[in-house]
Design a protein around this motif. Structure first.
Motif, PDB file in Angstrom:
ATOM      1  N   THR A   1       1.522  -2.028   4.453  1.00  0.00           N
ATOM      2  CA  THR A   1       1.590  -1.859   3.002  1.00  0.00           C
ATOM      3  C   THR A   1       3.031  -1.675   2.552  1.00  0.00           C
ATOM      4  OG1 THR A   1      -0.609  -0.877   3.009  1.00  0.00           O
ATOM      5  CG2 THR A   1       0.734  -0.502   1.058  1.00  0.00           C
ATOM      6  N   ARG A   2       3.782  -0.844   3.249  1.00  0.00           N
ATOM      7  CA  ARG A   2       5.191  -0.633   2.881  1.00  0.00           C
ATOM      8  C   ARG A   2       5.990  -1.930   2.989  1.00  0.00           C
ATOM      9  NH1 ARG A   2       4.848   4.190   5.931  1.00  0.00           N
ATOM     10  NH2 ARG A   2       6.168   3.301   7.535  1.00  0.00           N
ATOM     11  N   LEU A   3       5.702  -2.730   4.008  1.00  0.00           N
ATOM     12  CA  LEU A   3       6.409  -4.005   4.152  1.00  0.00           C
ATOM     13  C   LEU A   3       6.150  -4.928   2.961  1.00  0.00           C
ATOM     14  CD1 LEU A   3       5.882  -4.901   7.919  1.00  0.00           C
ATOM     15  CD2 LEU A   3       8.028  -4.297   6.805  1.00  0.00           C
ATOM     16  N   VAL A   4       4.899  -5.006   2.549  1.00  0.00           N
ATOM     17  CA  VAL A   4       4.544  -5.876   1.426  1.00  0.00           C
ATOM     18  C   VAL A   4       5.158  -5.362   0.134  1.00  0.00           C
ATOM     19  CG1 VAL A   4       2.624  -6.680  -0.001  1.00  0.00           C
ATOM     20  CG2 VAL A   4       2.431  -6.719   2.486  1.00  0.00           C
ATOM     21  N   VAL A   5       5.008  -4.081  -0.113  1.00  0.00           N
ATOM     22  CA  VAL A   5       5.490  -3.496  -1.361  1.00  0.00           C
ATOM     23  C   VAL A   5       7.008  -3.622  -1.476  1.00  0.00           C
ATOM     24  CG1 VAL A   5       5.684  -1.316  -2.631  1.00  0.00           C
ATOM     25  CG2 VAL A   5       3.512  -1.976  -1.586  1.00  0.00           C
ATOM     26  N   TYR A   6       7.686  -3.627  -0.366  1.00  0.00           N
ATOM     27  CA  TYR A   6       9.141  -3.781  -0.362  1.00  0.00           C
ATOM     28  C   TYR A   6       9.566  -5.069  -1.074  1.00  0.00           C
ATOM     29  CZ  TYR A   6      13.873  -4.438   1.427  1.00  0.00           C
ATOM     30  OH  TYR A   6      15.224  -4.650   1.531  1.00  0.00           O
ATOM     31  N   LYS A   7       8.732  -6.090  -1.016  1.00  0.00           N
ATOM     32  CA  LYS A   7       9.051  -7.378  -1.637  1.00  0.00           C
ATOM     33  C   LYS A   7       8.565  -7.486  -3.084  1.00  0.00           C
ATOM     34  CE  LYS A   7      10.823 -10.306   0.180  1.00  0.00           C
ATOM     35  NZ  LYS A   7      12.243 -10.609   0.139  1.00  0.00           N
ATOM     36  N   PHE A   8       7.827  -6.497  -3.571  1.00  0.00           N
ATOM     37  CA  PHE A   8       7.346  -6.538  -4.949  1.00  0.00           C
ATOM     38  C   PHE A   8       8.513  -6.467  -5.920  1.00  0.00           C
ATOM     39  CE2 PHE A   8       2.789  -4.619  -4.485  1.00  0.00           C
ATOM     40  CZ  PHE A   8       2.382  -5.766  -3.845  1.00  0.00           C
TER      41      PHE A   8
ATOM     42  N   TRP B   1      -1.422   9.844  -0.820  1.00  0.00           N
ATOM     43  CA  TRP B   1      -2.534   8.885  -0.900  1.00  0.00           C
ATOM     44  C   TRP B   1      -2.228   7.638  -0.081  1.00  0.00           C
ATOM     45  CZ3 TRP B   1      -2.113   4.001  -3.257  1.00  0.00           C
ATOM     46  CH2 TRP B   1      -3.303   3.275  -3.300  1.00  0.00           C
ATOM     47  N   LEU B   2      -0.985   7.191  -0.146  1.00  0.00           N
ATOM     48  CA  LEU B   2      -0.599   5.938   0.501  1.00  0.00           C
ATOM     49  C   LEU B   2      -0.919   5.925   1.992  1.00  0.00           C
ATOM     50  CD1 LEU B   2       0.718   3.175   0.283  1.00  0.00           C
ATOM     51  CD2 LEU B   2       2.932   4.277   0.581  1.00  0.00           C
ATOM     52  N   ILE B   3      -0.734   7.025   2.670  1.00  0.00           N
ATOM     53  CA  ILE B   3      -0.982   7.033   4.118  1.00  0.00           C
ATOM     54  C   ILE B   3      -2.466   6.959   4.461  1.00  0.00           C
ATOM     55  CG2 ILE B   3       1.177   8.196   4.694  1.00  0.00           C
ATOM     56  CD1 ILE B   3      -0.424  10.780   5.037  1.00  0.00           C
ATOM     57  N   THR B   4      -3.334   7.126   3.463  1.00  0.00           N
ATOM     58  CA  THR B   4      -4.775   7.049   3.722  1.00  0.00           C
ATOM     59  C   THR B   4      -5.357   5.667   3.437  1.00  0.00           C
ATOM     60  OG1 THR B   4      -5.457   7.706   1.490  1.00  0.00           O
ATOM     61  CG2 THR B   4      -5.004   9.478   3.079  1.00  0.00           C
ATOM     62  N   VAL B   5      -4.582   4.800   2.801  1.00  0.00           N
ATOM     63  CA  VAL B   5      -5.084   3.486   2.384  1.00  0.00           C
ATOM     64  C   VAL B   5      -5.098   2.529   3.572  1.00  0.00           C
ATOM     65  CG1 VAL B   5      -4.647   1.506   0.879  1.00  0.00           C
ATOM     66  CG2 VAL B   5      -4.240   3.801   0.054  1.00  0.00           C
ATOM     67  N   THR B   6      -6.225   1.881   3.776  1.00  0.00           N
ATOM     68  CA  THR B   6      -6.293   0.875   4.835  1.00  0.00           C
ATOM     69  C   THR B   6      -5.698  -0.430   4.325  1.00  0.00           C
ATOM     70  OG1 THR B   6      -8.448  -0.028   4.211  1.00  0.00           O
ATOM     71  CG2 THR B   6      -8.443   1.890   5.704  1.00  0.00           C
ATOM     72  N   TRP B   7      -5.349  -1.294   5.242  1.00  0.00           N
ATOM     73  CA  TRP B   7      -4.805  -2.601   4.887  1.00  0.00           C
ATOM     74  C   TRP B   7      -5.826  -3.392   4.075  1.00  0.00           C
ATOM     75  CZ3 TRP B   7      -0.748  -4.996   3.732  1.00  0.00           C
ATOM     76  CH2 TRP B   7      -0.639  -6.388   3.804  1.00  0.00           C
ATOM     77  N   GLU B   8      -7.081  -3.314   4.460  1.00  0.00           N
ATOM     78  CA  GLU B   8      -8.139  -4.027   3.726  1.00  0.00           C
ATOM     79  C   GLU B   8      -8.257  -3.505   2.296  1.00  0.00           C
ATOM     80  OE1 GLU B   8      -9.712  -6.795   4.678  1.00  0.00           O
ATOM     81  OE2 GLU B   8      -8.444  -6.682   6.449  1.00  0.00           O
ATOM     82  N   GLU B   9      -8.179  -2.200   2.113  1.00  0.00           N
ATOM     83  CA  GLU B   9      -8.236  -1.620   0.764  1.00  0.00           C
ATOM     84  C   GLU B   9      -7.051  -2.086  -0.075  1.00  0.00           C
ATOM     85  OE1 GLU B   9     -10.458   2.651   1.538  1.00  0.00           O
ATOM     86  OE2 GLU B   9      -8.318   2.466   1.961  1.00  0.00           O
ATOM     87  N   PHE B  10      -5.872  -2.078   0.531  1.00  0.00           N
ATOM     88  CA  PHE B  10      -4.684  -2.518  -0.199  1.00  0.00           C
ATOM     89  C   PHE B  10      -4.821  -3.970  -0.643  1.00  0.00           C
ATOM     90  CE2 PHE B  10      -0.680  -4.783  -0.287  1.00  0.00           C
ATOM     91  CZ  PHE B  10      -0.008  -4.077  -1.273  1.00  0.00           C
ATOM     92  N   LYS B  11      -5.252  -4.834   0.266  1.00  0.00           N
ATOM     93  CA  LYS B  11      -5.404  -6.250  -0.089  1.00  0.00           C
ATOM     94  C   LYS B  11      -6.413  -6.421  -1.217  1.00  0.00           C
ATOM     95  CE  LYS B  11      -6.337  -7.908   3.974  1.00  0.00           C
ATOM     96  NZ  LYS B  11      -6.633  -8.835   5.080  1.00  0.00           N
ATOM     97  N   GLU B  12      -7.510  -5.678  -1.151  1.00  0.00           N
ATOM     98  CA  GLU B  12      -8.526  -5.753  -2.206  1.00  0.00           C
ATOM     99  C   GLU B  12      -7.946  -5.321  -3.553  1.00  0.00           C
ATOM    100  OE1 GLU B  12     -12.461  -6.347  -3.750  1.00  0.00           O
ATOM    101  OE2 GLU B  12     -11.535  -6.969  -1.873  1.00  0.00           O
TER     102      GLU B  12
END
Length: 85
Positions: free
Chosen positions: A9-16, A36-47
């Motif tokens: 998630t941090r990698l993706v958000v870095y490019k936002f 909250w961020l450390i509890t989010v799964t990759w699938e949840e973030f993508k959704e």
């Protein structure tokens, strides 16, 4: 990639930037920030991301189009592939 969800998630958000960055900052803050961020799964973030920037109706339309793609005898493979470039 072998990364933990929070790191992905941090990698993706870095490019936002622009609207995506503004949305993410507001959304993350409303949910509880880094705690909250450390509890989010990759699938949840993508959704979350897809629902915000790629509406489900559009996803379904493109999915139907993708599943209906067929190469015909009238096009060479190169001509067929040009559609995707």
């Amino acid at each position: 990639m072998g990364c933990e969800d929070a790191f992905k998630t941090r990698l993706v958000v870095y490019k936002f930037e622009g609207d995506a960055l503004a949305w993410w900052k507001a959304y993350k803050q409303a949910k509880g920030g880094d705690v909250w961020l450390i509890t989010v799964t990759w699938e949840e973030f993508k959704e979350l991301f897809f629902l915000q920037f790629f509406p489900r109706a559009e996803q379904e339309c493109l999915k139907r189009e993708y599943h209906s793609i067929r190469q015909t005898d009238t096009k060479t493979s190169t001509e067929f592939m040009q559609r995707f470039l």
